[in-house]
Scaffold this active site. Structure first.
Site, PDB file in Angstrom:
ATOM      1  N   HIS A   1      -1.473  10.410  -2.626  1.00  0.00           N
ATOM      2  CA  HIS A   1      -2.808  10.105  -2.123  1.00  0.00           C
ATOM      3  C   HIS A   1      -3.670  11.345  -1.943  1.00  0.00           C
ATOM      4  O   HIS A   1      -4.810  11.411  -2.410  1.00  0.00           O
ATOM      5  CB  HIS A   1      -2.717   9.363  -0.791  1.00  0.00           C
ATOM      6  CG  HIS A   1      -4.050   9.148  -0.139  1.00  0.00           C
ATOM      7  ND1 HIS A   1      -4.609  10.043   0.757  1.00  0.00           N
ATOM      8  CD2 HIS A   1      -4.942   8.153  -0.273  1.00  0.00           C
ATOM      9  CE1 HIS A   1      -5.789   9.603   1.141  1.00  0.00           C
ATOM     10  NE2 HIS A   1      -6.025   8.460   0.535  1.00  0.00           N
TER      11      HIS A   1
ATOM     12  N   HIS B   1       0.821  -1.200   0.000  1.00  0.00           N
ATOM     13  CA  HIS B   1       0.000   0.000   0.000  1.00  0.00           C
ATOM     14  C   HIS B   1       0.863   1.263   0.000  1.00  0.00           C
ATOM     15  O   HIS B   1       1.595   1.531   0.954  1.00  0.00           O
ATOM     16  CB  HIS B   1      -0.897  -0.009   1.248  1.00  0.00           C
ATOM     17  CG  HIS B   1      -1.914   1.068   1.304  1.00  0.00           C
ATOM     18  ND1 HIS B   1      -2.069   1.899   2.389  1.00  0.00           N
ATOM     19  CD2 HIS B   1      -2.851   1.457   0.408  1.00  0.00           C
ATOM     20  CE1 HIS B   1      -3.066   2.739   2.164  1.00  0.00           C
ATOM     21  NE2 HIS B   1      -3.558   2.495   0.972  1.00  0.00           N
TER      22      HIS B   1
ATOM     23  N   ASP C   1      -2.142   5.970  -5.411  1.00  0.00           N
ATOM     24  CA  ASP C   1      -3.203   6.863  -5.847  1.00  0.00           C
ATOM     25  C   ASP C   1      -2.613   7.803  -6.888  1.00  0.00           C
ATOM     26  O   ASP C   1      -1.393   7.954  -6.978  1.00  0.00           O
ATOM     27  CB  ASP C   1      -3.731   7.672  -4.661  1.00  0.00           C
ATOM     28  CG  ASP C   1      -4.046   6.781  -3.473  1.00  0.00           C
ATOM     29  OD1 ASP C   1      -5.153   6.232  -3.431  1.00  0.00           O
ATOM     30  OD2 ASP C   1      -3.164   6.632  -2.600  1.00  0.00           O
TER      31      ASP C   1
ATOM     32  N   GLU D   1       0.471  -0.560  -4.671  1.00  0.00           N
ATOM     33  CA  GLU D   1      -0.733   0.262  -4.811  1.00  0.00           C
ATOM     34  C   GLU D   1      -0.333   1.723  -4.720  1.00  0.00           C
ATOM     35  O   GLU D   1       0.561   2.087  -3.961  1.00  0.00           O
ATOM     36  CB  GLU D   1      -1.735  -0.087  -3.699  1.00  0.00           C
ATOM     37  CG  GLU D   1      -3.081   0.624  -3.793  1.00  0.00           C
ATOM     38  CD  GLU D   1      -3.115   1.993  -3.135  1.00  0.00           C
ATOM     39  OE1 GLU D   1      -4.100   2.734  -3.344  1.00  0.00           O
ATOM     40  OE2 GLU D   1      -2.147   2.337  -2.411  1.00  0.00           O
TER      41      GLU D   1
END
Length: 257
Positions: free
Chosen positions: A58, A16, A45, A43
């Site tokens: 993010h 993450h 954003d 992962e």
């Protein structure tokens, strides 16, 4: 599978925002730390600067995790490039993440409509279609990315689709589940939402019966990872990449690089 993204012999371990327990989140150092642990999946954003540069970040502002300030969408890349995450690490362009490790598979959460075009351009430039999963809380944003790309990518449901899926599971009708999920390849969901269970034996079985994956975020405790893997989930997103690797290794399900 529409692309090679899901071609993995066991549950997908997703770091993450990189190995964010070891290095500042969404920094190249965090992604490098995940790769060093053997992770094939990370992962991130994505937002976009005022002048259309897609960044792996993010928040919609620089304020929380960097020494910069302001909304990313209002700032040119030249300003964002000067900010330092945790005071030390530059904000990476999505092109840098996709280009530095050509075999790395990246789950990308589209955080704003402004990021749609720059994300599409980054995927096209790096020819990363087979190694990205496009996700978003917004089904509309995810569909817009799909329509703009020249080739298919793996996709995950937004909150609207996920809600319709849960209702369909409650009715016990398999065809309703498939219709609710539409064209997405799977679900990326928390185990619970406001105390309501989302990931259960019934929802995992229903998704699998419809040919869809279930990934769970963000799971940081070993006991929770074990319990979810026992339920049959297809992937776990974690800040604790090291713990997730050890749990999977103990189960004979670690297939890192």
């Amino acid at each position: 599978m529409r692309t090679a993204y899901l071609d993995h012999p066991g549950p997908l371990p997703l770091a993450h925002r990189g190995f964010s327990a070891a290095e500042p989140e969404n920094s190249m150092a965090a992604f490098a730390a995940a790769v060093a642990l053997g992770f094939r999946y990370v992962e991130t954003d994505v937002h976009a600067t005022r002048d259309g540069v897609a960044v792996a970040f993010h928040d919609d502002t620089l304020d929380r995790v960097s020494d910069g300030t302001g909304r990313i969408a209002d700032l040119p890349w030249s300003t964002v490039a000067r900010a330092r995450i945790a005071g030390t690490e530059p904000v990476p362009r999505l092109d840098d993440l996709l280009g530095t490790w050509p075999q790395l598979r990246v789950n990308i959460d589209v955080k704003s409509a402004h990021a749609i075009g720059p994300l599409v351009e980054a995927i096209e430039r790096t020819r990363a279609h087979d190694r990205v999963c496009v996700a978003s809380f917004s089904d509309a944003r995810r569909r817009a990315v799909e329509r703009a790309l020249s080739r298919p990518v793996t996709t995950s449901a937004g909150t609207g689709t996920a809600a319709r899926f849960r209702v369909a599971v409650a009715t016990g009708r398999g065809r309703a589940v498939a219709r609710a999920l539409g064209a997405v390849d799977g679900l990326q969901v928390p185990e619970r939402h406001q105390r309501v269970p989302v990931v259960t034996a019934a929802t995992v079985a229903a998704a699998h019966a419809a040919g869809r994956f279930v990934h769970v975020w963000t799971v940081n405790e070993a006991a929770d990872m074990v319990r979810l893997l026992d339920l049959g989930v297809d992937g776990i997103v974690s800040d604790r990449a090291d713990v997730l690797r050890d749990v999977l290794a103990a189960r004979g399900q670690w297939f890192g690089a």
